[in-house]
Write an enzyme that holds these catalytic residues in place. Sequence first.
Site, PDB file in Angstrom:
ATOM      1  CG  HIS A  56      64.276  46.714  39.991  1.00  0.00           C
ATOM      2  ND1 HIS A  56      63.310  47.634  40.294  1.00  0.00           N
ATOM      3  CD2 HIS A  56      63.781  45.508  40.378  1.00  0.00           C
ATOM      4  CE1 HIS A  56      62.273  47.027  40.859  1.00  0.00           C
ATOM      5  NE2 HIS A  56      62.531  45.738  40.919  1.00  0.00           N
ATOM      6  CD  GLU A 157      59.503  39.046  41.858  1.00  0.00           C
ATOM      7  OE1 GLU A 157      60.495  39.561  42.400  1.00  0.00           O
ATOM      8  OE2 GLU A 157      59.167  39.285  40.693  1.00  0.00           O
ATOM      9  CG  ASP A 183      60.558  42.253  45.132  1.00  0.00           C
ATOM     10  OD1 ASP A 183      60.294  43.324  45.713  1.00  0.00           O
ATOM     11  OD2 ASP A 183      61.060  42.217  43.992  1.00  0.00           O
TER      12      ASP A 183
END
Length: 273
Positions: A56, A157, A183
């Site tokens: 990310h 997650e 998540d």
Amino acid sequence: MHKFHGEAEHMRDNRLKELFGAGETVVNAWVSADSAYLAETLSHAGFDSVTVDLQHGMFGLDGAVRLIQAVSAGPAVPLARTPALDAAVIGKLLDAGAYGIICPAVDDPVQAARFVAMCRYPPTGVRSYGPARANLAQVPGYVERADAQILTWAMIESRAALDAVEEIASTPGLDGVFVGPNDLALALGVEPGLAVPPPEVEAALARIAEAAHAAGRIAGAFALGTEAALRLTGQGYDFVTPGGDMAILRRAAAEAVAAVRGTAVTTAPSGGY
């Protein structure tokens, strides 16, 4: 305790292994900004490790290599989060000098075993030879020692991963599991990004830490700030990230502005994973 930067006569020991072995809580920084200056600053700020986030973060693979270099200029141990279960990318990050990989979206023990193999040289694994920057000094022994020094965390997650966490944690060669609470909250159908996670996420966090420790593995997680990090250590987590680089910067900036103006601190949601 020796610092991580500088050359050694052989592949440098991963200082995190010493800390985990001594039962210490490892405090990790998280880099999402494309700034070598910031990464190097965090390496000198007292963190035990700094993770370069290729999943990310606002940079690509070339940028991640530069950030790993910057972290290596300080005493913190350079780690990286790969964007996916991809042998080529994982190998590149290790060749660039990462001493540990956090892999997202590991949903079952088969994927966990594949991940471990990507981080290990044959005959144990499938990592391709080419340590490039990781062995700039061309000292003997890198390949022989790398498998024992590189740490591996599988991210838990998803609901599937949570259901299989005991089996994932028991994967031979895996060093630990790492939780992305936001998540995981989405996967469990509850609101992410809360200062105090919903009960479903709290229960999942407790289960994940218990599964990791029962298997003799490291329990790690991302936290939305210091209070959340302290709750995680209270649950037994060994490896915590008390917020990402941008969240820390936003918070410090907001506190400085509020202090001068004499107003309340206001910040945007901290983000996180």
